[in-house]
Design a protein around this motif. Structure first.
Motif, mmCIF file in Angstrom:
data_model
loop_
_atom_site.group_PDB
_atom_site.id
_atom_site.type_symbol
_atom_site.label_atom_id
_atom_site.label_comp_id
_atom_site.label_asym_id
_atom_site.label_seq_id
_atom_site.Cartn_x
_atom_site.Cartn_y
_atom_site.Cartn_z
ATOM 1 N N SER A 113 0.828 -1.202 0.000
ATOM 2 C CA SER A 113 0.000 0.000 0.000
ATOM 3 C C SER A 113 0.865 1.257 0.000
ATOM 4 O O SER A 113 2.078 1.189 0.201
ATOM 5 C CB SER A 113 -0.940 -0.005 1.209
ATOM 6 O OG SER A 113 -0.235 -0.222 2.396
ATOM 7 N N GLU A 114 0.248 2.400 -0.219
ATOM 8 C CA GLU A 114 1.014 3.647 -0.302
ATOM 9 C C GLU A 114 1.614 4.039 1.036
ATOM 10 O O GLU A 114 2.719 4.575 1.098
ATOM 11 C CB GLU A 114 0.115 4.778 -0.818
ATOM 12 C CG GLU A 114 -0.167 4.696 -2.307
ATOM 13 C CD GLU A 114 -0.907 5.923 -2.804
ATOM 14 O OE1 GLU A 114 -0.871 6.969 -2.113
ATOM 15 O OE2 GLU A 114 -1.522 5.837 -3.879
ATOM 16 N N ASN A 120 -1.095 -3.597 6.740
ATOM 17 C CA ASN A 120 -1.143 -4.545 5.605
ATOM 18 C C ASN A 120 0.191 -5.242 5.363
ATOM 19 O O ASN A 120 0.645 -5.360 4.225
ATOM 20 C CB ASN A 120 -1.553 -3.813 4.313
ATOM 21 C CG ASN A 120 -2.933 -3.205 4.412
ATOM 22 O OD1 ASN A 120 -3.706 -3.560 5.282
ATOM 23 N ND2 ASN A 120 -3.227 -2.265 3.530
#
Length: 322
Positions: A113-114, A120
């Motif tokens: 993810s960013e 995550n």
């Protein structure tokens, strides 16, 4: 060497050893380090280096209850590779010392993810080498479209706790080819208390690749050494790496700064200065094993440069007077 406008209030973060600061393209500085309990990986971020002093940490991974990643979580590093986040760290299954050494191995977790501050994170398992021995302090860097892995590991055939190795990577959790030994403890300053080369960090500048590392026991004898290679060299040729015969950063009793080491590198807010990040203590009277003394604090200071393009780390700066 020139003057700089950057001075930081030190210590930057208290009771955080093995510090790693990475400035990402989103404008944030991300900070990870060993926590005194050695039981988790936490990340904090801020828009300035000094802001990390006040940024709240977020735990993104905790040790397992049992098994191979259940004890002594050491020296996490956060990297952004090929569009994903990775944290490299060392862990073990027991706090026992066996045959004179801990039993750590190297592991990696991934986040696609960013924002790496979320949960995550996926475990990618152990990063395997050609030896199943004590290993730790992995770092990675990219050079001419190749991903490299540098780490510390015990070779039973070589005296001491750990040597430094390099290998190319097939992907961010798998090395390829045969690891190459690039440094082992040999000088007097690398063999005080323990024979140690560990904590490698990479700084690419002025046509060269500078690789700092830490040596000797983790008390006031801890210090930083330097390997240098040309950017055009074959980095998998051990002869490409030239070791400086003296430590480049060491204790400064005059300012009560002891055992500086396990460093990383980042850049100033305007991108014009290279910044040395490291841990240090302000006393030598450690009760018990230095490993369990929590007061290795994270510090930051500007690196200066000689006219020949080599770094000048100077002395550990004294604690700031507020």
């Amino acid at each position: 060497m020139g003057k700089t406008n950057y001075e930081y209030l030190n210590p930057l973060v208290i009771q955080r050893a093995d510090p790693w600061i990475y400035k990402h393209t989103d404008g944030y500085y991300y900070f990870v380090a060993s926590v005194p309990a050695y039981n988790r990986i936490e990340i904090r971020r801020a828009k300035t280096i000094q802001g990390l002093s006040f940024a709240p940490p977020r735990t993104v991974w905790r040790k397992h209850d049992t098994g191979e990643m259940s004890k002594l979580i050491w020296a996490p590093e956060l990297h952004f590779i090929q569009g994903k986040w990775y944290v490299y760290f060392a862990a073990t299954h027991t706090e026992e010392i066996i045959d004179g050494l801990f039993t750590h191995r190297m592991y990696v977790i991934e986040n696609d993810s960013e924002n790496p501050m979320n949960s995550n994170w996926v475990e990618k398992g152990q990063v395997k080498t050609n030896m199943e021995t004590f290993s730790l302090d992995a770092t990675t860097f990219e050079h001419r479209n190749e991903l490299y892995y540098v780490w510390a590991q015990k070779d039973p055939a070589i005296k001491g706790n750990s040597n430094l190795y390099i290998a190319k990577m097939e992907n961010p959790w798998t090395i390829k080819g045969e690891p190459v030994l690039i440094s082992k403890p040999e000088y007097e300053w690398e063999t005080r208390g323990f024979w140690v080369n560990e904590g490698p960090a990479i700084l690419k500048k002025n046509g060269r690749i500078f690789l700092t590392f830490s040596a000797s026991a983790t008390d006031e004898n801890y210090c930083m050494g330097l390997l240098t290679a040309s950017e055009d060299a074959d980095l998998l040729d051990s002869k490409s790496w030239i070791k400086s015969p003296e430590p480049v950063f060491k204790s400064d009793p005059e300012n009560d700064q002891f055992g500086p080491g396990h460093n990383s590198f980042t850049v100033s807010e305007d991108g014009k200065e290279d910044i040395l990040i490291y841990h240090c203590r302000d006393y030598t009277e450690i009760i018990g094993d230095p490993l369990y003394d929590p007061n290795r604090h994270t510090k930051a200071q500007v690196i200066h440069w000689n006219e020949d393009g080599t770094p000048v780390f100077g002395k550990p700066v004294p604690y700031s007077k507020l």
